[in-house]
Design a protein around this motif. Structure first.
Motif, PDB file in Angstrom:
ATOM      1  N   THR A 160     -19.394  36.490   2.482  1.00 42.69           N
ATOM      2  CA  THR A 160     -19.444  35.391   1.520  1.00 42.69           C
ATOM      3  C   THR A 160     -18.038  34.911   1.171  1.00 42.69           C
ATOM      4  N   ILE A 161     -17.876  33.581   1.146  1.00 41.51           N
ATOM      5  CA  ILE A 161     -16.616  32.937   0.772  1.00 41.51           C
ATOM      6  C   ILE A 161     -16.932  31.807  -0.206  1.00 41.51           C
ATOM      7  N   SER A 162     -15.941  31.109  -0.656  1.00 42.96           N
ATOM      8  CA  SER A 162     -16.099  29.936  -1.534  1.00 42.96           C
ATOM      9  C   SER A 162     -16.971  30.228  -2.751  1.00 42.96           C
ATOM     10  N   GLU A 163     -16.526  31.181  -3.552  1.00 45.99           N
ATOM     11  CA  GLU A 163     -17.191  31.503  -4.816  1.00 45.99           C
ATOM     12  C   GLU A 163     -18.685  31.774  -4.634  1.00 45.99           C
ATOM     13  N   ASN A 164     -19.026  32.538  -3.596  1.00 40.29           N
ATOM     14  CA  ASN A 164     -20.397  32.966  -3.295  1.00 40.29           C
ATOM     15  C   ASN A 164     -21.348  31.812  -2.988  1.00 40.29           C
ATOM     16  N   GLU A 165     -20.822  30.656  -2.575  1.00 38.88           N
ATOM     17  CA  GLU A 165     -21.674  29.525  -2.230  1.00 38.88           C
ATOM     18  C   GLU A 165     -21.829  29.332  -0.725  1.00 38.88           C
ATOM     19  N   ILE A 166     -20.890  29.869   0.047  1.00 32.65           N
ATOM     20  CA  ILE A 166     -20.928  29.746   1.502  1.00 32.65           C
ATOM     21  C   ILE A 166     -20.701  31.126   2.105  1.00 32.65           C
ATOM     22  N   ARG A 167     -21.448  31.420   3.176  1.00 30.20           N
ATOM     23  CA  ARG A 167     -21.193  32.664   3.894  1.00 30.20           C
ATOM     24  C   ARG A 167     -21.138  32.376   5.388  1.00 30.20           C
ATOM     25  N   ILE A 168     -20.412  33.246   6.101  1.00 30.73           N
ATOM     26  CA  ILE A 168     -20.202  33.057   7.529  1.00 30.73           C
ATOM     27  C   ILE A 168     -20.541  34.341   8.284  1.00 30.73           C
ATOM     28  N   LYS A 169     -20.860  34.160   9.548  1.00 27.88           N
ATOM     29  CA  LYS A 169     -21.125  35.275  10.454  1.00 27.88           C
ATOM     30  C   LYS A 169     -20.495  34.897  11.788  1.00 27.88           C
ATOM     31  N   ILE A 170     -19.815  35.852  12.425  1.00 26.31           N
ATOM     32  CA  ILE A 170     -19.095  35.575  13.669  1.00 26.31           C
ATOM     33  C   ILE A 170     -19.607  36.497  14.773  1.00 26.31           C
ATOM     34  N   ASN A 171     -19.857  35.898  15.933  1.00 27.60           N
ATOM     35  CA  ASN A 171     -20.222  36.646  17.131  1.00 27.60           C
ATOM     36  C   ASN A 171     -19.123  36.438  18.165  1.00 27.60           C
TER      37      ASN A 171
END
Length: 76
Positions: free
Chosen positions: A19-30
């Motif tokens: 989670t980034i951006s004050e818990n409003e956006i999250r990312i996952k990387i492959n």
């Protein structure tokens, strides 16, 4: 970022959601390594994003621009 899965025999690394951006956006990387040499053609990076709408996470699709930056960083 925490890793969800690492398979050294297939060359696949998958992160857990971060989670980034004050818990409003999250990312996952492959990341997938296609052979033993690190070249532009031997590595594949995908970055997925989700946005929190107040009650659930909504898929935003892949962020190809940031995936390319991550790939270039790995190669550097």
């Amino acid at each position: 970022m925490p890793l969800a899965s690492v398979d050294s025999s297939s060359g696949i690394v998958i992160t857990d959601w971060h989670t980034i951006s004050e818990n409003e956006i999250r990312i996952k990387i492959n990341v997938r390594l296609l052979d033993n040499e690190l070249t532009d053609n031997s590595i594949s990076v995908q970055m997925f994003t989700q946005k929190f709408d107040g009650s659930s996470w909504i898929d935003q699709g892949q962020d190809n621009e940031k995936a390319i930056k991550i790939k270039e960083s790995i190669l550097a």
